[in-house]
Design a protein around this motif. Structure first.
Motif, mmCIF file in Angstrom:
data_model
loop_
_atom_site.group_PDB
_atom_site.id
_atom_site.type_symbol
_atom_site.label_atom_id
_atom_site.label_comp_id
_atom_site.label_asym_id
_atom_site.label_seq_id
_atom_site.Cartn_x
_atom_site.Cartn_y
_atom_site.Cartn_z
ATOM 1 N N ASP A 239 0.830 -1.213 0.000
ATOM 2 C CA ASP A 239 0.000 0.000 0.000
ATOM 3 C C ASP A 239 0.862 1.261 0.000
ATOM 4 O O ASP A 239 0.386 2.352 0.274
ATOM 5 C CB ASP A 239 -0.944 0.009 1.211
ATOM 6 N N LEU A 240 2.162 1.105 -0.308
ATOM 7 C CA LEU A 240 3.056 2.262 -0.365
ATOM 8 C C LEU A 240 2.777 3.064 -1.635
ATOM 9 O O LEU A 240 2.494 2.480 -2.694
ATOM 10 C CB LEU A 240 4.510 1.798 -0.363
ATOM 11 N N PRO A 241 2.885 4.394 -1.577
ATOM 12 C CA PRO A 241 2.645 5.218 -2.776
ATOM 13 C C PRO A 241 3.858 5.232 -3.711
ATOM 14 O O PRO A 241 4.418 6.294 -4.021
ATOM 15 C CB PRO A 241 2.367 6.600 -2.163
ATOM 16 N N ILE A 242 4.259 4.055 -4.125
ATOM 17 C CA ILE A 242 5.471 3.891 -4.935
ATOM 18 C C ILE A 242 5.110 3.190 -6.239
ATOM 19 O O ILE A 242 4.355 2.208 -6.231
ATOM 20 C CB ILE A 242 6.524 3.069 -4.148
ATOM 21 N N ILE A 243 5.636 3.689 -7.334
ATOM 22 C CA ILE A 243 5.368 3.052 -8.639
ATOM 23 C C ILE A 243 6.252 1.820 -8.743
ATOM 24 O O ILE A 243 7.481 1.910 -8.699
ATOM 25 C CB ILE A 243 5.643 4.030 -9.803
ATOM 26 N N ARG A 244 5.591 0.644 -8.892
ATOM 27 C CA ARG A 244 6.330 -0.623 -8.901
ATOM 28 C C ARG A 244 6.755 -0.988 -10.317
ATOM 29 O O ARG A 244 6.043 -0.748 -11.309
ATOM 30 C CB ARG A 244 5.460 -1.747 -8.323
ATOM 31 N N LEU A 245 7.930 -1.611 -10.420
ATOM 32 C CA LEU A 245 8.479 -1.990 -11.713
ATOM 33 C C LEU A 245 7.576 -3.004 -12.426
ATOM 34 O O LEU A 245 7.355 -2.910 -13.647
ATOM 35 C CB LEU A 245 9.889 -2.567 -11.527
ATOM 36 N N ALA A 246 7.031 -3.954 -11.661
ATOM 37 C CA ALA A 246 6.175 -4.982 -12.271
ATOM 38 C C ALA A 246 4.922 -4.361 -12.888
ATOM 39 O O ALA A 246 4.448 -4.819 -13.936
ATOM 40 C CB ALA A 246 5.790 -6.011 -11.214
ATOM 41 N N ASP A 247 4.371 -3.317 -12.268
ATOM 42 C CA ASP A 247 3.166 -2.676 -12.795
ATOM 43 C C ASP A 247 3.468 -1.922 -14.087
ATOM 44 O O ASP A 247 2.578 -1.735 -14.928
ATOM 45 C CB ASP A 247 2.595 -1.708 -11.761
ATOM 46 N N VAL A 248 4.709 -1.447 -14.238
ATOM 47 C CA VAL A 248 5.083 -0.729 -15.462
ATOM 48 C C VAL A 248 5.446 -1.721 -16.569
ATOM 49 O O VAL A 248 5.010 -1.565 -17.714
ATOM 50 C CB VAL A 248 6.273 0.221 -15.180
ATOM 51 N N GLU A 249 6.186 -2.750 -16.234
ATOM 52 C CA GLU A 249 6.645 -3.701 -17.246
ATOM 53 C C GLU A 249 5.523 -4.603 -17.752
ATOM 54 O O GLU A 249 5.457 -4.941 -18.932
ATOM 55 C CB GLU A 249 7.775 -4.568 -16.671
ATOM 56 N N GLN A 250 4.654 -5.046 -16.854
ATOM 57 C CA GLN A 250 3.546 -5.933 -17.233
ATOM 58 C C GLN A 250 4.066 -7.174 -17.968
ATOM 59 O O GLN A 250 3.570 -7.560 -19.027
ATOM 60 C CB GLN A 250 2.520 -5.181 -18.108
ATOM 61 N N ASN A 251 5.112 -7.811 -17.403
ATOM 62 C CA ASN A 251 5.694 -8.994 -18.042
ATOM 63 C C ASN A 251 5.833 -10.073 -16.976
ATOM 64 O O ASN A 251 6.613 -9.945 -16.019
ATOM 65 C CB ASN A 251 7.075 -8.652 -18.630
ATOM 66 N N ALA A 252 5.090 -11.143 -17.106
ATOM 67 C CA ALA A 252 5.078 -12.213 -16.107
ATOM 68 C C ALA A 252 6.409 -12.948 -16.028
ATOM 69 O O ALA A 252 6.669 -13.663 -15.058
ATOM 70 C CB ALA A 252 3.950 -13.203 -16.437
ATOM 71 N N GLU A 253 7.259 -12.781 -17.049
ATOM 72 C CA GLU A 253 8.555 -13.473 -17.059
ATOM 73 C C GLU A 253 9.616 -12.727 -16.238
ATOM 74 O O GLU A 253 10.702 -13.256 -16.020
ATOM 75 C CB GLU A 253 9.058 -13.604 -18.510
ATOM 76 N N MET A 254 9.311 -11.522 -15.811
ATOM 77 C CA MET A 254 10.324 -10.737 -15.107
ATOM 78 C C MET A 254 10.554 -11.277 -13.690
ATOM 79 O O MET A 254 9.611 -11.596 -12.963
ATOM 80 C CB MET A 254 9.899 -9.265 -15.010
ATOM 81 N N VAL A 255 11.824 -11.405 -13.309
ATOM 82 C CA VAL A 255 12.195 -11.798 -11.950
ATOM 83 C C VAL A 255 13.029 -10.678 -11.336
ATOM 84 O O VAL A 255 13.535 -9.795 -12.034
ATOM 85 C CB VAL A 255 13.005 -13.118 -11.946
ATOM 86 N N ARG A 256 13.173 -10.720 -10.031
ATOM 87 C CA ARG A 256 13.973 -9.695 -9.348
ATOM 88 C C ARG A 256 15.454 -9.886 -9.663
ATOM 89 O O ARG A 256 15.966 -11.009 -9.649
ATOM 90 C CB ARG A 256 13.736 -9.761 -7.843
#
Length: 397
Positions: A239-256
């Motif tokens: 619930d942090l007001p931070i833009i997450r990388l996963a929400d921008v990339e929208q790629n299920a293959e992405m890992v940390r």
């Protein structure tokens, strides 16, 4: 057993007549002056007595036994000293002669004090000017004064308070002592029975306000320390007001993509919480991802997008535009050729973007919320703006 009553010590020591009158009135109520401490006046509770008090300026802080004997010969007993002043008392019925019968001569006894307070005022003025220079440098060294204020990169508030109060007090003392000497030189004697209640009430009110103010700003650094913390960014949504990388990339293959561990936090995927009185909610966050099977277009290796956030919820929304100007200066300092474009968008009060082939930046403000986000990757900037609009709505009010 002796009973000692403490009363807050007046700061305006130059109001000699009022203090003598106050001590006498206290004695008539059974409170007899014993000592003038750093913060309190010590009164000894005894039977009420009619007592006269006189305050005399001496060259030395410590009165000698010979000097005490000279005063005693005139019917005045030494009570206590503070600074260059010494206090003497005498029972009313003794009708002891006044210590000074010539006001002009008494003005001479204040000459050393006059020089001392003037020297102190000059020293405080020099120190104040030095600190003003330091404050100016802290605020404007990088031409980002609003950002410096919000991030607390200036002189600590308590230090600033002490400097301002010292300057005010030194100037006030210098003017008051000069004025007192001038009146004495004009033949106007000190009124030993001057009304003191108004002086006392005003001094107490100012002292209480300053004490409360000092306590509040003394607490601020501890609040700041308690609010600051660094944590590893969780994989799942928060619930942090931070833009997450996963929400921008929208790629299920992405890992940390972990690159740098310390204490034992992954510094490439972490968020730092900070606090200041001008921006009680602040976050700095980083995330980095890795997508197998996809490479950067320049052939430099596996595609590894990243995102950096600076989030502020301001105390005053009127600071948002200046903060965005300062953020642009900070993040454009290494590339003066960047082109920033202001866009109209219903979700923001102010929206400025920079878009390159692989880097996209958004500076956004809405109400009290300000967000800067820098993204390296191939996702569309519209998605970045949409995510920014969602997160800034959490801190806008």
């Amino acid at each position: 057993m002796e009973k000692v009553i403490l009363k807050l010590k007046p700061s305006n020591y130059w109001r000699i007549g009022e203090h003598e009158s106050w001590f006498s009135d206290m004695a008539s109520e059974g409170l007899h002056l014993r000592k003038l401490g750093w913060l309190f006046v010590h009164f000894l509770k005894e039977e009420p007595r009619k007592t006269r008090y006189r305050i005399d300026a001496l060259q030395n802080k410590t009165i000698t036994s010979e000097q005490q004997e000279l005063y005693a010969d005139s019917g005045w007993s030494y009570v206590t000293s503070y600074g260059m002043f010494s206090v003497f008392s005498s029972p009313v019925e003794l009708n002891a002669p006044e210590l000074h019968t010539d006001p002009e001569e008494q003005s001479y006894t204040l000459k050393a004090l006059d020089k001392k307070v003037a020297s102190s005022a000059l020293l405080v003025a020099i120190i104040t000017l030095l600190f003003i220079g330091l404050i100016y440098f802290a605020l404007f060294a990088n031409s980002t004064p609003t950002l410096a204020l919000i991030e607390g990169k200036t002189i600590p508030p308590m230090t600033l308070f002490i400097i301002i109060y010292s300057a005010y007090y030194a100037i006030q003392a210098t003017i008051a002592v000069r004025s007192l000497r001038k009146k004495l030189k004009e033949g106007k004697p000190i009124n030993h029975y001057a009304p003191w209640r108004k002086m006392r009430n005003v001094d107490l009110m100012i002292s209480n306000v300053l004490i409360v103010f000092a306590l509040v700003i003394a607490i601020l650094p501890f609040v700041q320390i308690a609010k600051v913390g660094i944590k590893e960014m969780p994989i799942e949504n928060t619930d942090l007001p931070i833009i997450r990388l996963a929400d921008v990339e929208q790629n299920a293959e992405m890992v940390r993509y972990k690159t740098h561990m310390q204490d034992p936090i992954d510094r490439a995927n972490r968020y730092l919480r900070e606090w200041s009185i001008l921006a009680p909610i602040q976050y700095e966050a980083d995330e980095r991802g890795l997508i197998s099977g996809q490479e950067w277009r320049d052939g430099s290796g596996l595609y590894s997008p990243s995102i950096h956030n600076r989030v502020y919820k301001l105390t005053f929304s009127t600071m948002s535009e200046d903060l965005i100007d300062d953020l642009i200066k900070r993040y454009s300092s290494w590339d003066k050729e960047k082109e920033y474009v202001q866009m109209e968008h219903s979700s923001f009060d102010l929206l400025i973007v920079h878009e390159g082939e692989e880097i996209k930046e958004v500076f956004a403000a809405k109400g009290k919320g300000v967000i800067y986000v820098r993204y390296y990757g191939y996702a569309d900037i519209d998605g970045l703006i949409t995510n920014t609009a969602q997160q800034i709505s959490l801190i806008a009010d």
